[in-house]
Write a protein that holds these residues in place. Sequence first.
Motif, PDB file in Angstrom:
ATOM      1  N   THR A 118     -23.545 -51.374 -15.919  1.00  9.87           N
ATOM      2  CA  THR A 118     -23.876 -52.485 -15.034  1.00  9.87           C
ATOM      3  C   THR A 118     -22.827 -53.585 -15.169  1.00  9.87           C
ATOM      4  O   THR A 118     -22.308 -53.817 -16.259  1.00  9.87           O
ATOM      5  N   ASN A 119     -22.501 -54.208 -14.044  1.00 11.62           N
ATOM      6  CA  ASN A 119     -21.545 -55.310 -14.057  1.00 11.62           C
ATOM      7  C   ASN A 119     -22.324 -56.601 -14.240  1.00 11.62           C
ATOM      8  O   ASN A 119     -23.210 -56.906 -13.441  1.00 11.62           O
ATOM      9  N   ILE A 120     -21.994 -57.349 -15.297  1.00 15.10           N
ATOM     10  CA  ILE A 120     -22.804 -58.525 -15.635  1.00 15.10           C
ATOM     11  C   ILE A 120     -22.580 -59.698 -14.688  1.00 15.10           C
ATOM     12  O   ILE A 120     -23.336 -60.653 -14.714  1.00 15.10           O
ATOM     13  N   THR A 121     -21.556 -59.601 -13.810  1.00 16.47           N
ATOM     14  CA  THR A 121     -21.363 -60.685 -12.842  1.00 16.47           C
ATOM     15  C   THR A 121     -21.926 -60.328 -11.464  1.00 16.47           C
ATOM     16  O   THR A 121     -21.613 -60.982 -10.470  1.00 16.47           O
ATOM     17  N   GLY A 122     -22.739 -59.267 -11.405  1.00 10.88           N
ATOM     18  CA  GLY A 122     -23.441 -58.943 -10.161  1.00 10.88           C
ATOM     19  C   GLY A 122     -22.654 -58.127  -9.154  1.00 10.88           C
ATOM     20  O   GLY A 122     -22.957 -58.148  -7.958  1.00 10.88           O
ATOM     21  N   LYS A 123     -21.652 -57.371  -9.625  1.00 11.81           N
ATOM     22  CA  LYS A 123     -20.843 -56.575  -8.693  1.00 11.81           C
ATOM     23  C   LYS A 123     -21.310 -55.124  -8.585  1.00 11.81           C
ATOM     24  O   LYS A 123     -20.583 -54.281  -8.062  1.00 11.81           O
ATOM     25  N   GLY A 124     -22.492 -54.836  -9.081  1.00 16.93           N
ATOM     26  CA  GLY A 124     -23.036 -53.491  -8.912  1.00 16.93           C
ATOM     27  C   GLY A 124     -23.195 -52.729 -10.210  1.00 16.93           C
ATOM     28  O   GLY A 124     -23.001 -53.264 -11.303  1.00 16.93           O
ATOM     29  N   HIS A 125     -23.562 -51.467 -10.041  1.00 18.73           N
ATOM     30  CA  HIS A 125     -23.871 -50.597 -11.171  1.00 18.73           C
ATOM     31  C   HIS A 125     -23.246 -49.225 -10.924  1.00 18.73           C
ATOM     32  O   HIS A 125     -22.952 -48.871  -9.788  1.00 18.73           O
ATOM     33  N   ILE A 126     -23.110 -48.462 -11.982  1.00 19.70           N
ATOM     34  CA  ILE A 126     -22.713 -47.068 -11.844  1.00 19.70           C
ATOM     35  C   ILE A 126     -23.710 -46.191 -12.588  1.00 19.70           C
ATOM     36  O   ILE A 126     -24.276 -46.591 -13.607  1.00 19.70           O
ATOM     37  N   ILE A 127     -23.921 -45.023 -12.024  1.00 15.90           N
ATOM     38  CA  ILE A 127     -24.688 -43.984 -12.702  1.00 15.90           C
ATOM     39  C   ILE A 127     -23.804 -42.751 -12.724  1.00 15.90           C
ATOM     40  O   ILE A 127     -23.293 -42.334 -11.683  1.00 15.90           O
ATOM     41  N   ILE A 128     -23.595 -42.210 -13.918  1.00 14.56           N
ATOM     42  CA  ILE A 128     -22.834 -40.981 -14.068  1.00 14.56           C
ATOM     43  C   ILE A 128     -23.800 -39.934 -14.607  1.00 14.56           C
ATOM     44  O   ILE A 128     -24.358 -40.098 -15.686  1.00 14.56           O
ATOM     45  N   CYS A 129     -24.023 -38.882 -13.819  1.00 14.28           N
ATOM     46  CA  CYS A 129     -24.922 -37.804 -14.230  1.00 14.28           C
ATOM     47  C   CYS A 129     -24.084 -36.578 -14.566  1.00 14.28           C
ATOM     48  O   CYS A 129     -23.516 -35.945 -13.663  1.00 14.28           O
ATOM     49  N   PRO A 130     -23.992 -36.234 -15.860  1.00 12.11           N
ATOM     50  CA  PRO A 130     -23.239 -35.037 -16.238  1.00 12.11           C
ATOM     51  C   PRO A 130     -23.848 -33.782 -15.614  1.00 12.11           C
ATOM     52  O   PRO A 130     -25.066 -33.667 -15.484  1.00 12.11           O
TER      53      PRO A 130
END
Length: 134
Positions: A85-97
């Motif tokens: 997660t970006n702490i300045t509010g620029k979004g999130h990523i999910i990486i699913c192996p």
Amino acid sequence: MSSKIESIIDDLLNEEQNIFGVAIISQDGNLITQTENWNITNDLDLINELLNQKLELGEKGISSITIQGIKYMIVENTEERKIGTNITGKGHIIICPVPIGGTGALVCYINPQVGPRDCLFAAQDYALKLKDLI
């Protein structure tokens, strides 16, 4: 790239409106495809490092990753998923192996307006559909 992979991406984006970008990495660490609005080519080495890191009990591992110039704090790092997660509010990523614990992956960029967990089950569900394709 197979049309099956393309249709899985299309279905995922249609089902989960808060997933704004998708990339798929093969078992050997190469980029198979990505949506036009998101380019992770320059960040592939870091993502692969995160995917290939096997953590011992209690180990934290990589604490942050930068993709397309945005720094994400790794808030969860398990065999099933890596969430940043970006702490300045620029979004999130999910990486699913793919497969679970594997070295291929479905990588998703998540709408900054929602929590990453809102999209987690859809992302993991679609990662499973890629198991025999990448």
